[in-house]
Design an enzyme around this catalytic site. Structure first.
Site, short mmCIF file in Angstrom:
data_model
loop_
_atom_site.label_atom_id
_atom_site.label_comp_id
_atom_site.label_asym_id
_atom_site.label_seq_id
_atom_site.Cartn_x
_atom_site.Cartn_y
_atom_site.Cartn_z
CB CYS A 93 21.87 36.38 -26.85
SG CYS A 93 20.94 36.87 -28.31
CG HIS A 147 18.71 34.35 -24.18
ND1 HIS A 147 19.27 35.41 -23.50
CD2 HIS A 147 18.48 34.78 -25.44
CE1 HIS A 147 19.39 36.45 -24.32
NE2 HIS A 147 18.93 36.09 -25.51
CD GLU A 205 19.97 34.44 -20.23
OE1 GLU A 205 19.78 35.45 -20.94
OE2 GLU A 205 20.69 33.48 -20.59
#
Length: 293
Positions: free
Chosen positions: A110, A205, A207
């Site tokens: 991002c 994202h 993660e």
């Protein structure tokens, strides 16, 4: 084999990361480091992960360290906006240029993608189509992306957790390859070659867990109501509760159906494909080539 040494750069200044931790339980950099460490362990890699805070006044690398001591650098998301050209943002652009100069494997989610793009000569602007938040839909690999190791193992079209109002509006004039796109954001993933370095980054994202995403949406609820995503706080709280419950039990077909979450997004390894590939196909080989793995 010695542990791989990774550096995670926090994208937020102190007040923003403290506010994030108040709803999510961890700062973005601590969360990101935990995710990288777990993924590396799954690959059979031992890691040592340090944090740095380039947005902070006078902040440097951990005491006694320099970039040459690391095997890879990753930048987290952030609540900052590069088009505002604030000191905290510009300091991170300079940090990204130093990472490019070092030649280290470089990754960003991002904000990290946006910072790397600006460092290499691109431009970030407010997305005229508005905020992409929750789950980014129908991300599609480009022709270049289908054969790119960043996305090895990805479906050609996939969804991913996301939250951003800005986008890479102008790519660097040289060395940039868009590898994924969707209807709301032209640059969902890219490789950027600049100076001595190669950056892999995504606008989404990979993660995130759904619990982490839920904490962020709780904090963003007033903004999301203003922008028409939720009608009231009760609706927002229900959406967040469903996300957290799905995280606790990914087999809840009712929740996955109601939230529109595809099976590939529920699988944490598939969801984190780009991070796994960066560790396995960029960081590990580069460390080995330098005789440090």
């Amino acid at each position: 084999m010695r542990p791989l040494r990774l550096l995670v750069a926090e994208g937020n200044p102190p007040a923003m990361r403290e506010r994030h931790a108040a709803t999510s339980g961890q700062t973005p950099s601590v969360f990101y480091a935990d995710v990288l460490g777990g993924l590396a362990e799954g690959l059979g890699l031992e890691t040592r992960i340090d944090l740095c805070f380039p947005a902070d006044e006078g902040a440097n690398l951990p005491a006694g360290e320099d970039l040459a001591g690391y095997d890879g650098v990753a930048i987290t998301g952030s609540g900052l906006n590069l088009w505002k050209a604030e000191r905290e943002s510009l300091a991170q652009v300079e940090f990204a240029r130093a990472v490019f100069d070092s030649g280290l494997p470089f990754f960003g989610s991002c904000w990290g993608l946006q910072v790397a793009a600006v460092a290499a000569g691109g431009e970030v602007k407010l997305n005229p189509q508005g905020r992409e938040i929750g789950v980014a839909r129908s991300i599609r690999l480009t022709d270049a992306g289908r054969g790119h190791e960043l996305h090895r193992g990805r479906l050609e079209v996939f969804d991913a957790p996301a939250i951003h109002s800005d986008e890479v509006a102008t790519l660097p004039s040289e060395g940039a390859t868009v590898t994924a796109t969707n209807e709301l954001c032209a640059v969902q993933a890219a490789e950027i070659r600049y100076g001595n370095g190669v950056f892999w980054g995504v606008q989404f994202h990979p993660e995130y867990t759904f619990t982490e995403l839920g904490g962020i949406l709780t904090r963003y609820t007033p903004i999301m109501m203003q922008e028409g995503f939720f009608r009231d706080t009760e609706e927002a709280a229900k959406y967040v509760a469903d996300l957290v419950a799905l995280d606790a039990d990914p087999d809840r077909k009712d929740l996955a159906w109601r939230l529109g979450v595809a099976p590939s997004v529920l699988d944490p390894i598939v969801r984190r494909t780009e991070l796994v590939n960066w560790l396995n196909l960029q960081v590990k080989p580069a460390a080995s080539a330098r005789g440090r793995a």
